[in-house]
Write a protein that holds these residues in place. Sequence first.
Motif, PDB file in Angstrom:
ATOM      1  N   SER A  22       0.926  -1.058  -0.064  1.00 24.17           N
ATOM      2  CA  SER A  22       0.020  -0.070   0.041  1.00 24.17           C
ATOM      3  C   SER A  22       0.849   1.257   0.141  1.00 24.17           C
ATOM      4  O   SER A  22       0.058   2.355  -0.444  1.00 24.17           O
ATOM      5  N   ASP A  62       3.417   2.683  -1.326  1.00 24.86           N
ATOM      6  CA  ASP A  62       3.624   3.487  -2.688  1.00 24.86           C
ATOM      7  C   ASP A  62       2.155   4.136  -3.256  1.00 24.86           C
ATOM      8  O   ASP A  62       2.296   5.082  -4.010  1.00 24.86           O
ATOM      9  N   TYR A  63       1.191   3.351  -3.280  1.00 24.46           N
ATOM     10  CA  TYR A  63      -0.068   3.710  -3.719  1.00 24.46           C
ATOM     11  C   TYR A  63      -0.472   5.039  -2.973  1.00 24.46           C
ATOM     12  O   TYR A  63      -1.064   5.908  -3.483  1.00 24.46           O
ATOM     13  N   CYS A  79       1.625   8.049  -3.901  1.00 26.32           N
ATOM     14  CA  CYS A  79       1.492   8.397  -5.307  1.00 26.32           C
ATOM     15  C   CYS A  79       0.028   9.139  -5.480  1.00 26.32           C
ATOM     16  O   CYS A  79      -0.157  10.262  -6.074  1.00 26.32           O
ATOM     17  N   SER A  80      -1.090   8.336  -4.919  1.00 24.13           N
ATOM     18  CA  SER A  80      -2.553   8.867  -4.939  1.00 24.13           C
ATOM     19  C   SER A  80      -2.829   9.748  -4.024  1.00 24.13           C
ATOM     20  O   SER A  80      -3.814  10.403  -4.056  1.00 24.13           O
ATOM     21  N   PRO A 117      -8.907   1.957  -4.715  1.00 24.42           N
ATOM     22  CA  PRO A 117      -7.207   1.659  -4.395  1.00 24.42           C
ATOM     23  C   PRO A 117      -7.291   0.287  -4.803  1.00 24.42           C
ATOM     24  O   PRO A 117      -7.839  -0.785  -3.980  1.00 24.42           O
ATOM     25  N   THR A 118      -6.237  -0.156  -5.349  1.00 28.26           N
ATOM     26  CA  THR A 118      -5.955  -1.508  -5.688  1.00 28.26           C
ATOM     27  C   THR A 118      -5.325  -2.527  -4.447  1.00 28.26           C
ATOM     28  O   THR A 118      -5.777  -3.601  -4.185  1.00 28.26           O
ATOM     29  N   THR A 143      -1.057  -3.002  -9.694  1.00 28.15           N
ATOM     30  CA  THR A 143      -1.027  -1.552  -8.507  1.00 28.15           C
ATOM     31  C   THR A 143      -0.037  -0.604  -9.529  1.00 28.15           C
ATOM     32  O   THR A 143      -0.391   0.383  -9.554  1.00 28.15           O
ATOM     33  N   LEU A 185      -1.139   3.057 -11.237  1.00 27.15           N
ATOM     34  CA  LEU A 185      -0.682   4.293 -10.865  1.00 27.15           C
ATOM     35  C   LEU A 185      -0.147   5.253 -11.956  1.00 27.15           C
ATOM     36  O   LEU A 185      -0.124   6.368 -12.286  1.00 27.15           O
TER      37      LEU A 185
END
Length: 500
Positions: free
Chosen positions: A103, A105-106, A109-110, A248-249, A357, A361
């Motif tokens: 999670s 890095d997601y 970035c998001s 969110p993946t 994921t 992104l």
Amino acid sequence: MNYNNYPSSDFLFLLGNLSILPECILIISLIAVIAIDLSNRGRNTILLHRISLISTSIGVIASLWQWWIHSVPIVFGNSQISNFSYIFRFFILTCSLLSVLLSVDYIRCSKTVLAEFSFFVLTAGSGGMVLCRANDLVTLYVALEFSSLSSCFLSGYTKKDIRSNEATTKFLLMGGASSSFLLHGFSLLYGISGGQLQLDKTADGLPLSRYVVILYTSIAFITAGTAFKPSLVPFHQWTPDVYEGVSPTPVVAFFSVTSKVAAPALFTRLFGLIFPHFSNEWHMVVGLLATSSMILGNLIAVTQISMKRMLAYPSISQIGYIMIGILAADPENGYASMITYTFIYILMNLGTFARITPFGLRTGTDNIRDYAGLYMKDPVLTFSPVLRSPSLGGIPPPSGFFGKLHLFRHGWKAGSYPSVLVALVTSVISIYYYLKIIKLMFTGKNGRSDASTTYIQNSLVSPSISKSSIEIAMIIRALASILSGILIDPIIGITRNTLF
């Protein structure tokens, strides 16, 4: 249980009192996440991630330590401690650990909130761990609701996304209906067993010669209530919408594995302990649900154009495969092969989501056709599905093939001929849509003229995303998927020896 009957009784008593150590670790980390988030107003994302990562890692180590050291089953009131519960608690902790690792890095970035993600992941993990060892109807129900509600709130993680809100509403409505079915089935059991709550006493108090209609009604309601969480057909309607609607993946990745871990533990504890005299009846019902899940899940997956929605239907079929181990008449080999395949599935599926994921992104898309020509743009992202997708489909030599081989073999020996035959045919179908994606990545051409530009210039791209923990974890899980296939016999042997 009288501890004086066993050697080193003081040591076993201490182990018993420490049996909730993994749960305590997660609860402490929950409090820490809330306190730090309130004091820093969500600014210290890295610290929150490290707390979640360290707590789940310590929980995994503690669970492994208890699994290997603690070999004598001990009962403490509402909880039963056994190797079976330790194995599934370890699986749930592993799922939480890998999901948190996936999670960070997601979240960066998001620009979403990490505290809420960590809080609900750890809460759902705690509920699932209690579910694996619950020894009475009330604790079982509360633990299941604790995990389900946390997952429901997690599905609405992106509050400003309309699709996420729609998915949460569907999840909540269907989850509430399934909860009412399960609670009604439990109330029937409580009444006809003479007011017993503990599973073993409930089974002993059931009148086998009277109230047969009420018993069958209870089995039907409990089956409907428990079939919702693992998405067994026809209780699967929430799964594709939630998978596609949840933006969110990492959230979808968490859903995809925790439900498949909690379901075998729930089914074996409920049906195996309460209804041993009605094994033929519930075996038939669960076998029909598993067969329907394998057929529908694989057939509909062929027609999907969204990657996350496509992965939702194979997850429905995968729980059908896992149920073959539960239906095996030989618990020793059936349960061992089911547990081994569940572990392999965790590695395979989380590795797949670790692949999609970073792609989501970088491109902001979830369409399968946009994976065309991915080999020329990012060979690292292509490396994982080349190893992982054949494993999910059951192509040798990855671990998925050997896991299915042992699972189907023991199911066939147990007499589950229709389920095994359907599983073999549907596994061939799954190979088609997995290989289709691999072929598209190597030979396909994207029809969108701005695909390459979008891939490079998307605003969500992080400068260090190519060396992120997502891709490192993706490579590790790909290699682990191969190694677990090579070492499948020792793994099953260890599982069988620790279970029995």
